[in-house]
Each structure stands twice: as C-alpha cells, then as structure tokens.
Motif scaffolding. Structure first.
Motif, PDB file in Angstrom:
ATOM      1  N   SER A  74       0.815  -1.211   0.000  1.00  0.00           N
ATOM      2  CA  SER A  74       0.000   0.000   0.000  1.00  0.00           C
ATOM      3  C   SER A  74       0.853   1.267   0.000  1.00  0.00           C
ATOM      4  N   SER A  75       1.965   1.272   0.753  1.00  0.00           N
ATOM      5  CA  SER A  75       2.807   2.472   0.780  1.00  0.00           C
ATOM      6  C   SER A  75       3.459   2.712  -0.565  1.00  0.00           C
ATOM      7  N   LEU A  76       3.866   1.634  -1.233  1.00  0.00           N
ATOM      8  CA  LEU A  76       4.463   1.787  -2.559  1.00  0.00           C
ATOM      9  C   LEU A  76       3.410   2.236  -3.565  1.00  0.00           C
ATOM     10  N   THR A  77       2.213   1.683  -3.460  1.00  0.00           N
ATOM     11  CA  THR A  77       1.129   2.095  -4.353  1.00  0.00           C
ATOM     12  C   THR A  77       0.822   3.580  -4.182  1.00  0.00           C
ATOM     13  N   ARG A  78       0.813   4.042  -2.935  1.00  0.00           N
ATOM     14  CA  ARG A  78       0.569   5.467  -2.690  1.00  0.00           C
ATOM     15  C   ARG A  78       1.683   6.328  -3.283  1.00  0.00           C
ATOM     16  N   ALA A  79       2.921   5.852  -3.165  1.00  0.00           N
ATOM     17  CA  ALA A  79       4.042   6.611  -3.725  1.00  0.00           C
ATOM     18  C   ALA A  79       3.938   6.693  -5.245  1.00  0.00           C
ATOM     19  N   ILE A  80       3.555   5.597  -5.873  1.00  0.00           N
ATOM     20  CA  ILE A  80       3.395   5.598  -7.332  1.00  0.00           C
ATOM     21  C   ILE A  80       2.281   6.564  -7.738  1.00  0.00           C
ATOM     22  N   THR A  81       1.175   6.502  -7.042  1.00  0.00           N
ATOM     23  CA  THR A  81       0.053   7.398  -7.360  1.00  0.00           C
ATOM     24  C   THR A  81       0.455   8.858  -7.190  1.00  0.00           C
ATOM     25  N   ALA A  82       1.171   9.162  -6.116  1.00  0.00           N
ATOM     26  CA  ALA A  82       1.596  10.547  -5.879  1.00  0.00           C
ATOM     27  C   ALA A  82       2.532  11.026  -6.974  1.00  0.00           C
ATOM     28  N   ASP A  83       3.472  10.159  -7.401  1.00  0.00           N
ATOM     29  CA  ASP A  83       4.403  10.567  -8.460  1.00  0.00           C
ATOM     30  C   ASP A  83       3.693  10.701  -9.801  1.00  0.00           C
ATOM     31  N   GLN A  84       2.747   9.837 -10.076  1.00  0.00           N
ATOM     32  CA  GLN A  84       1.987   9.964 -11.317  1.00  0.00           C
ATOM     33  C   GLN A  84       1.247  11.306 -11.365  1.00  0.00           C
ATOM     34  N   GLN A  85       0.615  11.656 -10.256  1.00  0.00           N
ATOM     35  CA  GLN A  85      -0.107  12.926 -10.196  1.00  0.00           C
ATOM     36  C   GLN A  85       0.849  14.111 -10.336  1.00  0.00           C
ATOM     37  N   ARG A  86       1.980  14.040  -9.682  1.00  0.00           N
ATOM     38  CA  ARG A  86       2.958  15.127  -9.756  1.00  0.00           C
ATOM     39  C   ARG A  86       3.467  15.294 -11.191  1.00  0.00           C
ATOM     40  N   LEU A  87       3.713  14.176 -11.870  1.00  0.00           N
ATOM     41  CA  LEU A  87       4.270  14.245 -13.218  1.00  0.00           C
ATOM     42  C   LEU A  87       3.240  14.733 -14.240  1.00  0.00           C
ATOM     43  N   ARG A  88       1.973  14.578 -13.930  1.00  0.00           N
ATOM     44  CA  ARG A  88       0.968  15.176 -14.820  1.00  0.00           C
ATOM     45  C   ARG A  88       1.056  16.704 -14.772  1.00  0.00           C
ATOM     46  N   GLN A  89       1.398  17.208 -13.604  1.00  0.00           N
ATOM     47  CA  GLN A  89       1.534  18.661 -13.443  1.00  0.00           C
ATOM     48  C   GLN A  89       2.914  19.171 -13.853  1.00  0.00           C
ATOM     49  N   LEU A  90       3.930  18.319 -13.654  1.00  0.00           N
ATOM     50  CA  LEU A  90       5.316  18.713 -13.963  1.00  0.00           C
ATOM     51  C   LEU A  90       5.955  17.646 -14.849  1.00  0.00           C
ATOM     52  N   PRO A  91       5.543  17.562 -16.095  1.00  0.00           N
ATOM     53  CA  PRO A  91       6.028  16.477 -16.959  1.00  0.00           C
ATOM     54  C   PRO A  91       7.510  16.559 -17.310  1.00  0.00           C
ATOM     55  N   SER A  92       8.156  17.674 -17.009  1.00  0.00           N
ATOM     56  CA  SER A  92       9.584  17.801 -17.307  1.00  0.00           C
ATOM     57  C   SER A  92      10.463  17.513 -16.088  1.00  0.00           C
ATOM     58  N   ASP A  93       9.894  16.931 -15.056  1.00  0.00           N
ATOM     59  CA  ASP A  93      10.637  16.614 -13.831  1.00  0.00           C
ATOM     60  C   ASP A  93      11.417  15.311 -14.024  1.00  0.00           C
ATOM     61  N   ALA A  94      12.677  15.422 -14.406  1.00  0.00           N
ATOM     62  CA  ALA A  94      13.490  14.233 -14.695  1.00  0.00           C
ATOM     63  C   ALA A  94      13.645  13.354 -13.459  1.00  0.00           C
TER      64      ALA A  94
END
Length: 436
Positions: free
Chosen positions: A49-69
């Motif tokens: 669950s903690s890893l799933t939450r981390a993946i979801t958070a990064d997916q959401q962040r990258l939708r807003q900041l797609p150039s975040d290498a």
C-alpha cells in the motif's frame, strides 16, 4: 569501514532487503528463478500500500510537472520494485518508459535514471546491460550507492567473482546497511562461509527497525538453516519472520519448504498453495509441483507446471530473458535436449555457478556425461556446499564410473541437506545405497 576481502576471517555486517530486488539465489535447494502468466486462484498479491501510494503521488505530480526528470526516475524505480513485490512483469515496460523519459529530459549525469535502468535490466536478466548502466551511473556519481548495489548484482549473475566482491565492498564503504549487508552475506554463503554469512545476517537483524527488513533478515537466516539440513530450526525462523511481517511471502514459502522436509506434507501443501496465491513465482510453482509429484499426485503436479510455463511466457512478453529457469524445468520435467539448447544460450550470456550446474545436469540427462563433468565441477568452484549441486556432481560421476568420487559427493549432498528435494533426495539415497 574495514575492507571486506572475500577470504576475510570475521565480518561485522548484516543483510536485509536488497535495493531494487533480491539477488537471484537460483540453485539453492529446489529454488530456481521466477517469472510468466496464467494465474492460480487468488491471483497476484495485493501491491504494497505504501508503494502504491508513492506511485500514485508521483503519477499525479508528473501530470503537473512532466519535465521533472528526477520524478520520472523515481517513478521508474517504483515500478521495478512493484514488479518484484507482485511478481507481475507487466510493470517492466512502464518502468522502462519512465526511466528513459528521465534520461531524455536530463541526459547528463543522471545517476538515478541510469541506476534504475540497471535495476530493470537485472530484473529482466539482461545482466550485461545492467552492468553497463551501473558503471555509467557510478562514473556520473561515484558516491551514488544504489548504483554499486546494482553493479554487485549484475557481476554476481555474470560470474565475475572478484568484481562482485569488489562491488559489494564499494557498497559497504558508502552505505553500510540492509542492502549492502544482504549482498555481503550472499557473497560469503556462495563461498562456503555460512557461519560468516549467518553472523552478518544476525547483525543485520540487530540493526533493522522496519518490520519488512526484520522479516527479511529472519527469513535469510532460516534459509541458511534450511539449506544446511536444519529443517526444525528453519521452520522456527520462517515462523518468526511471519510473526514480524505476516505479508512476507518468501517466509510463507520457506515455511512450506521446511514442513515438506519434515514430512508434514499436508501443512506444506497448504502453505505452498497460499504462497502461490499471493505471488505466483515459478520457484514456488515448481516446488509445489515437485512435492505433489513426490506424493503421487501427477495431475496436480502437471497443473503447477502448466502455470509455471504460463508465468514464463508472461515474463518473456515483458522483456525478461530467462533460459535458466526454463532450462532447469525442461531438464527434469520436459525435454532434456531442449534444456541443453536453452542452457547453452544462457551459458553464452553468463558463466556463473548456477548456470554451470544447470547445464551440467541437462547434459547428463541427455547422456553427455563427459562434458557435464567439467561443468559440474565448475559449479563447485566457490566452495558453496549446495546439496543440489553435490547431488548433480555425484550422479554424473556415477554415470561415468567414478565410483569413489560419486560416493563422496552423494554422501556430502545428503549430509548437507538430507531433504534437499522431494524427488531427487530419495534418488540420491538409492544411488548411494547401490554404491555400497
């Protein structure tokens, strides 16, 4: 930190969860590698669950900041870890896309992306590529310790013994902790130094705080006991690991392995079935199938083998190259000639003791014992007291008429672990009895 030469006399280290996945311990007991598709009842285990939450958070962040290498590199590494935890290789293409996206955005000195690509290559058994990515990451950032972990794994699997030990030492120098100590313990075990490996893992356990890390240390100690023929102690260790972390599937499968060794077959079948329902690793499917076969249940065994083949196909469809697992399976449960073909291809890619033993056994199964003997001896090069390796060597020697050597190595196999395999341990005892 004191240097860790391979022939050290003492070691003040420890082990735990490996960065980007555990080392492939294929060849130990009945254990063989993992990967591919039709799923047993229960399906894949639920993702952490903690890893799933981390993946979801990064997916959401990258939708807003797609150039975040850095974000793409982190997401790619998380996908690799998710694949490891769930035995679901469909995460590998996602990881590949995310990591290459990071490298495109930041092509210079992007150690995180290069390390992630190395970890992904290790997971796909593309060990040459993994070594190259790890070396590039280290060149870009020598202090980036996860790259040294990836390099240690790649060199281990490629059979680069001195290089693997040096990479483990570099990792220890930079990050003495769970990931580095696990690799140190495995290195010691492979060289027949089980007492040092055990001491390392016990110190790891003393320094572990996270339940998953503690359970992993307890599990690895139990593995040392199980592979040394101490099934009672191993069973206690696996149970301790499950008390620490009830979701630790390797400990559940280990508990089944120890129960089978102790003749508690109903319990072993129950626990193997539960482990397979959580994470359908080919190793677990094979062990369950061989146990069922040893109990006179051929139809149930064939079902596990069918599922194993399906898991292998799924892995191949997602970029995993694993002729070792399939070759081992074919040698004992399929077409030995096909096993030789697969394992020769694997030997051309990596010449480590696991592949040497597997190819030797496949050659024996086709009657090519003279060629098999050299490879079976190479599998003993490190001094690893592996009961399965010793049984294979003794059987090849028996076939060639080397009676004294065969008697010695069959005895050593059964001394190291009297119940190393539910199908082959009885054959070892019969062969030894036949030799007087």
């Amino acid at each position: 930190m004191r240097r860790l030469p391979l022939l050290l006399t003492t070691i003040a280290l420890c082990g735990g969860l490996a960065v980007f996945g555990a080392l492939d311990r294929t060849g130990s007991g009945t254990a063989r590698p993992a990967t591919d598709s039709a799923r047993p009842a229960g399906g894949r285990s639920a993702p952490d669950s903690s890893l799933t939450r981390a993946i979801t958070a990064d997916q959401q962040r990258l939708r807003q900041l797609p150039s975040d290498a850095a974000g793409w590199a982190r997401l790619g590494a998380e996908y690799v870890e998710q694949a490891r935890l769930t035995a679901d290789p469909s995460y590998y293409p996602k990881a590949d896309e995310a990591l290459h996206r990071s490298l495109t955005l930041a092509p210079q000195a992007n150690a995180d992306a290069l390390t992630g690509l190395g970890a992904l290559a290790n997971a796909r058994h593309l060990f040459d590529q993994a070594r190259e990515f790890a070396e590039q990451a280290i060149t870009a950032s020598p202090a980036h310790w996860p790259a040294h972990a990836v390099l240690a794994d790649a060199r281990t699997q490629l059979g680069d013994d001195p290089g693997a030990t040096e990479a483990v030492q570099q990792l220890l120098d930079r990050r003495p902790g769970t990931a580095s100590f696990t690799r140190a313990a495995y290195d010691l075990e492979q060289h027949g130094r089980t007492d040092d490996a055990r001491a390392a893992l016990r110190q790891a356990l003393d320094g572990a705080y996270d339940p998953a890390d503690k359970a992993f240390c307890q599990y690895q100690i139990a593995e040392l006991d199980r592979n040394s023929g101490r099934a009672d102690e191993a069973l206690t260790g696996y149970r301790q690991a499950l008390l620490t972390d009830p979701d630790h599937t390797p400990a559940l499968a280990g508990q089944a392995r120890a129960e089978a060794a102790l003749g508690r077959n109903d319990e072993a079948l129950r626990d193997y079935t539960a482990a397979v329902a959580r994470v359908p690793l080919p190793q677990y499917l094979l062990e369950l199938g061989e146990l069922q076969e040893s109990l006179g249940r051929p139809e149930q065994a064939r079902e596990q083998y069918r599922l194993l083949a399906a898991e292998q196909r799924l892995a191949a469809a997602n970029g995993v190259v694993d002729d070792l697992t399939l070759g081992q399976f074919q040698a004992d449960h399929g077409d030995p000639a096909e096993a030789v073909r697969l394992l020769r291809a694997e030997w051309a890619r990596r010449q480590n003791v696991l592949v040497a033993d597997a190819l030797a056994w496949a050659l024996h199964r086709t009657g090519a014992d003279a060629e098999a003997l050299d490879l079976a001896r190479r599998a003993q090069a490190h001094g690893w007291r592996n009961a399965l390796f010793l049984y294979h060597l003794g059987t090849v020697e028996h076939a060639l008429g080397h009676t004294d050597d065969a008697r010695t190595h069959l005895t050593e196999a059964l001394t190291a672990d009297p119940a190393f395999n539910p199908l082959q341990a009885p054959l070892a005892r019969a062969a030894l009895a036949g030799l007087g």
